[in-house]
Design a protein around this motif. Structure first.
Motif, PDB file in Angstrom:
ATOM      1  N   PHE A  54       0.822  -1.210   0.000  1.00  0.00           N
ATOM      2  CA  PHE A  54       0.000   0.000   0.000  1.00  0.00           C
ATOM      3  C   PHE A  54       0.858   1.262   0.000  1.00  0.00           C
ATOM      4  CE2 PHE A  54      -3.546  -2.617   1.958  1.00  0.00           C
ATOM      5  CZ  PHE A  54      -4.273  -2.660   0.784  1.00  0.00           C
ATOM      6  N   ARG A  55       1.976   1.230   0.718  1.00  0.00           N
ATOM      7  CA  ARG A  55       2.851   2.406   0.786  1.00  0.00           C
ATOM      8  C   ARG A  55       3.858   2.434  -0.364  1.00  0.00           C
ATOM      9  NH1 ARG A  55       4.311   3.636   7.009  1.00  0.00           N
ATOM     10  NH2 ARG A  55       2.175   3.707   7.763  1.00  0.00           N
ATOM     11  N   GLU A  56       3.904   1.375  -1.141  1.00  0.00           N
ATOM     12  CA  GLU A  56       4.859   1.237  -2.237  1.00  0.00           C
ATOM     13  C   GLU A  56       6.286   1.440  -1.749  1.00  0.00           C
ATOM     14  OE1 GLU A  56       3.662   3.701  -5.487  1.00  0.00           O
ATOM     15  OE2 GLU A  56       1.674   2.789  -5.607  1.00  0.00           O
ATOM     16  N   SER A  57       6.597   0.798  -0.635  1.00  0.00           N
ATOM     17  CA  SER A  57       7.905   0.924  -0.006  1.00  0.00           C
ATOM     18  C   SER A  57       8.847  -0.164  -0.525  1.00  0.00           C
ATOM     19  CB  SER A  57       7.752   0.810   1.511  1.00  0.00           C
ATOM     20  OG  SER A  57       8.998   0.639   2.120  1.00  0.00           O
ATOM     21  N   ARG A  58       9.980   0.271  -1.111  1.00  0.00           N
ATOM     22  CA  ARG A  58      10.954  -0.697  -1.596  1.00  0.00           C
ATOM     23  C   ARG A  58      11.589  -1.457  -0.437  1.00  0.00           C
ATOM     24  NH1 ARG A  58      14.117  -0.209  -6.425  1.00  0.00           N
ATOM     25  NH2 ARG A  58      12.781   0.612  -8.040  1.00  0.00           N
ATOM     26  N   VAL A  59      11.869  -0.777   0.633  1.00  0.00           N
ATOM     27  CA  VAL A  59      12.489  -1.415   1.794  1.00  0.00           C
ATOM     28  C   VAL A  59      11.519  -2.447   2.393  1.00  0.00           C
ATOM     29  CG1 VAL A  59      13.404  -1.039   4.132  1.00  0.00           C
ATOM     30  CG2 VAL A  59      13.928   0.580   2.317  1.00  0.00           C
ATOM     31  N   GLY A  60      10.265  -2.080   2.528  1.00  0.00           N
ATOM     32  CA  GLY A  60       9.258  -2.990   3.079  1.00  0.00           C
ATOM     33  C   GLY A  60       9.063  -4.218   2.199  1.00  0.00           C
ATOM     34  N   LEU A  61       9.032  -4.015   0.872  1.00  0.00           N
ATOM     35  CA  LEU A  61       8.876  -5.143  -0.045  1.00  0.00           C
ATOM     36  C   LEU A  61      10.129  -6.021  -0.061  1.00  0.00           C
ATOM     37  CD1 LEU A  61       6.971  -3.438  -2.982  1.00  0.00           C
ATOM     38  CD2 LEU A  61       6.098  -5.164  -1.398  1.00  0.00           C
ATOM     39  N   GLY A  62      11.300  -5.392   0.070  1.00  0.00           N
ATOM     40  CA  GLY A  62      12.546  -6.164   0.164  1.00  0.00           C
ATOM     41  C   GLY A  62      12.576  -7.008   1.431  1.00  0.00           C
ATOM     42  N   LEU A  63      12.122  -6.437   2.532  1.00  0.00           N
ATOM     43  CA  LEU A  63      12.040  -7.176   3.795  1.00  0.00           C
ATOM     44  C   LEU A  63      11.045  -8.334   3.663  1.00  0.00           C
ATOM     45  CD1 LEU A  63      12.726  -7.393   6.850  1.00  0.00           C
ATOM     46  CD2 LEU A  63      10.761  -5.892   7.253  1.00  0.00           C
ATOM     47  N   PHE A  64       9.934  -8.064   3.027  1.00  0.00           N
ATOM     48  CA  PHE A  64       8.931  -9.111   2.806  1.00  0.00           C
ATOM     49  C   PHE A  64       9.513 -10.252   1.979  1.00  0.00           C
ATOM     50  CE2 PHE A  64       5.319 -10.766   0.258  1.00  0.00           C
ATOM     51  CZ  PHE A  64       4.581 -11.295   1.305  1.00  0.00           C
ATOM     52  N   LEU A  65      10.232  -9.946   0.907  1.00  0.00           N
ATOM     53  CA  LEU A  65      10.854 -10.964   0.064  1.00  0.00           C
ATOM     54  C   LEU A  65      11.882 -11.773   0.858  1.00  0.00           C
ATOM     55  CD1 LEU A  65      11.334 -12.291  -2.702  1.00  0.00           C
ATOM     56  CD2 LEU A  65      13.062 -10.529  -3.128  1.00  0.00           C
ATOM     57  N   ALA A  66      12.701 -11.092   1.654  1.00  0.00           N
ATOM     58  CA  ALA A  66      13.713 -11.791   2.453  1.00  0.00           C
ATOM     59  C   ALA A  66      13.062 -12.746   3.443  1.00  0.00           C
ATOM     60  CB  ALA A  66      14.591 -10.774   3.187  1.00  0.00           C
ATOM     61  N   ILE A  67      11.994 -12.320   4.076  1.00  0.00           N
ATOM     62  CA  ILE A  67      11.291 -13.170   5.041  1.00  0.00           C
ATOM     63  C   ILE A  67      10.679 -14.378   4.335  1.00  0.00           C
ATOM     64  CG2 ILE A  67       9.320 -13.279   6.600  1.00  0.00           C
ATOM     65  CD1 ILE A  67       9.916 -10.356   7.346  1.00  0.00           C
ATOM     66  N   ILE A  68      10.095 -14.164   3.168  1.00  0.00           N
ATOM     67  CA  ILE A  68       9.508 -15.271   2.409  1.00  0.00           C
ATOM     68  C   ILE A  68      10.589 -16.280   2.013  1.00  0.00           C
ATOM     69  CG2 ILE A  68       8.335 -15.871   0.247  1.00  0.00           C
ATOM     70  CD1 ILE A  68       6.486 -14.673   2.335  1.00  0.00           C
ATOM     71  N   LEU A  69      11.769 -15.812   1.617  1.00  0.00           N
ATOM     72  CA  LEU A  69      12.865 -16.720   1.269  1.00  0.00           C
ATOM     73  C   LEU A  69      13.332 -17.531   2.476  1.00  0.00           C
ATOM     74  CD1 LEU A  69      14.994 -14.563  -1.201  1.00  0.00           C
ATOM     75  CD2 LEU A  69      13.642 -16.588  -1.718  1.00  0.00           C
ATOM     76  N   VAL A  70      13.428 -16.898   3.636  1.00  0.00           N
ATOM     77  CA  VAL A  70      13.827 -17.611   4.860  1.00  0.00           C
ATOM     78  C   VAL A  70      12.793 -18.682   5.204  1.00  0.00           C
ATOM     79  CG1 VAL A  70      14.150 -17.357   7.354  1.00  0.00           C
ATOM     80  CG2 VAL A  70      15.244 -15.749   5.797  1.00  0.00           C
ATOM     81  N   ILE A  71      11.527 -18.359   5.059  1.00  0.00           N
ATOM     82  CA  ILE A  71      10.468 -19.331   5.336  1.00  0.00           C
ATOM     83  C   ILE A  71      10.555 -20.503   4.359  1.00  0.00           C
ATOM     84  CG2 ILE A  71       7.968 -19.709   5.222  1.00  0.00           C
ATOM     85  CD1 ILE A  71       7.632 -16.926   6.426  1.00  0.00           C
ATOM     86  N   PHE A  72      10.816 -20.226   3.088  1.00  0.00           N
ATOM     87  CA  PHE A  72      10.942 -21.291   2.104  1.00  0.00           C
ATOM     88  C   PHE A  72      12.107 -22.217   2.455  1.00  0.00           C
ATOM     89  CE2 PHE A  72      12.767 -22.922  -1.883  1.00  0.00           C
ATOM     90  CZ  PHE A  72      11.696 -23.702  -2.293  1.00  0.00           C
ATOM     91  N   ILE A  73      13.231 -21.664   2.850  1.00  0.00           N
ATOM     92  CA  ILE A  73      14.393 -22.474   3.232  1.00  0.00           C
ATOM     93  C   ILE A  73      14.065 -23.311   4.462  1.00  0.00           C
ATOM     94  CG2 ILE A  73      16.760 -22.331   4.135  1.00  0.00           C
ATOM     95  CD1 ILE A  73      17.087 -19.860   2.257  1.00  0.00           C
ATOM     96  N   ALA A  74      13.357 -22.735   5.434  1.00  0.00           N
ATOM     97  CA  ALA A  74      12.969 -23.484   6.632  1.00  0.00           C
ATOM     98  C   ALA A  74      12.021 -24.623   6.286  1.00  0.00           C
ATOM     99  CB  ALA A  74      12.325 -22.540   7.648  1.00  0.00           C
ATOM    100  N   GLU A  75      11.108 -24.399   5.354  1.00  0.00           N
ATOM    101  CA  GLU A  75      10.186 -25.462   4.941  1.00  0.00           C
ATOM    102  C   GLU A  75      10.924 -26.609   4.265  1.00  0.00           C
ATOM    103  OE1 GLU A  75       7.305 -23.532   2.487  1.00  0.00           O
ATOM    104  OE2 GLU A  75       6.079 -22.909   4.200  1.00  0.00           O
ATOM    105  N   VAL A  76      11.884 -26.297   3.426  1.00  0.00           N
ATOM    106  CA  VAL A  76      12.680 -27.340   2.778  1.00  0.00           C
ATOM    107  C   VAL A  76      13.453 -28.133   3.826  1.00  0.00           C
ATOM    108  CG1 VAL A  76      14.626 -27.753   1.207  1.00  0.00           C
ATOM    109  CG2 VAL A  76      12.809 -26.173   0.551  1.00  0.00           C
ATOM    110  N   ALA A  77      14.049 -27.428   4.799  1.00  0.00           N
ATOM    111  CA  ALA A  77      14.789 -28.106   5.864  1.00  0.00           C
ATOM    112  C   ALA A  77      13.869 -28.997   6.694  1.00  0.00           C
ATOM    113  CB  ALA A  77      15.473 -27.078   6.768  1.00  0.00           C
ATOM    114  N   ALA A  78      12.668 -28.527   6.996  1.00  0.00           N
ATOM    115  CA  ALA A  78      11.709 -29.331   7.767  1.00  0.00           C
ATOM    116  C   ALA A  78      11.305 -30.574   6.984  1.00  0.00           C
ATOM    117  CB  ALA A  78      10.479 -28.495   8.118  1.00  0.00           C
ATOM    118  N   PHE A  79      11.107 -30.439   5.682  1.00  0.00           N
ATOM    119  CA  PHE A  79      10.756 -31.594   4.844  1.00  0.00           C
ATOM    120  C   PHE A  79      11.881 -32.624   4.859  1.00  0.00           C
ATOM    121  CE2 PHE A  79      11.073 -33.715   0.708  1.00  0.00           C
ATOM    122  CZ  PHE A  79       9.872 -34.418   0.721  1.00  0.00           C
ATOM    123  N   VAL A  80      13.120 -32.171   4.711  1.00  0.00           N
ATOM    124  CA  VAL A  80      14.257 -33.085   4.699  1.00  0.00           C
ATOM    125  C   VAL A  80      14.382 -33.795   6.045  1.00  0.00           C
ATOM    126  CG1 VAL A  80      16.791 -33.188   4.570  1.00  0.00           C
ATOM    127  CG2 VAL A  80      15.501 -31.868   2.879  1.00  0.00           C
TER     128      VAL A  80
END
Length: 168
Positions: A54-80
């Motif tokens: 909503f705020r069109e914040s690059r920093v906020g969207l970058g933080l969101f992307l980084a968090i999503i990537l960390v969650i994806f890595i954690a999910e892969v680790a949990a599956f393994v």
């Protein structure tokens, strides 16, 4: 997604009450608690993503992307880890189930749970009906039969006798 995960976590905790004699290790609830915690974190992350959009914040969207990537890595680790340790969990649960079946006498609380489990899952024994032949209950009754909870639900005159395995 967070609401769905919260429901699943609560459902697992609620279902655990029916099978707590089989899962004597209290850490068996840990996955359900983790699911609920993940749901809370996902809600917060979703909120961050919406606000950043909503705020069109690059920093906020970058933080969101980084968090999503960390969650994806954690999910892969949990599956393994789940894949690697699946046999250990299976062995532990079967061992506990054999111990509970050994305590079966038709009257105690463990017996009620065994009957409930067999009726709900439409099964007999840990692997099959022959598991009952090694229990104290089977040897003490001397009638060469398994509990009536082993009977198929569509069989009205089932006696649990082992010479009629088609009824089990």
């Amino acid at each position: 997604a967070a609401a769905g995960l919260s429901y699943v976590g609560a459902y697992v905790i609620n279902t655990y009450k029916s099978y707590d004699n089989f899962l004597q290790d209290k850490y068996a609830l840990l996955p359900a608690v983790i699911i609920i915690c993940v749901a809370v974190v996902m809600f917060i992350i979703g909120l961050i993503g919406c606000c950043a959009t909503f705020r069109e914040s690059r920093v906020g969207l970058g933080l969101f992307l980084a968090i999503i990537l960390v969650i994806f890595i954690a999910e892969v680790a949990a599956f393994v880890l789940g894949f690697v340790y699946r046999e250990k969990v299976k062995t532990d649960v079967q061992g506990t189930m054999h111990a509970v079946f050994e305590k079966y006498d038709g009257k105690n609380p463990e017996s009620t749970v065994v009957d409930y489990l067999q009726e709900q899952l439409r099964c007999c024994g840990v692997k099959n009906y022959s598991d009952w032949t090694t229990t104290q209950w089977f040897n003490s009754t001397g009638n060469n039969s398994v509990p009536l909870s082993c009977c198929r639900q569509d069989m009205k005159n089932c006696t649990g006798r082992l010479d009629q395995p088609q009824e089990l």
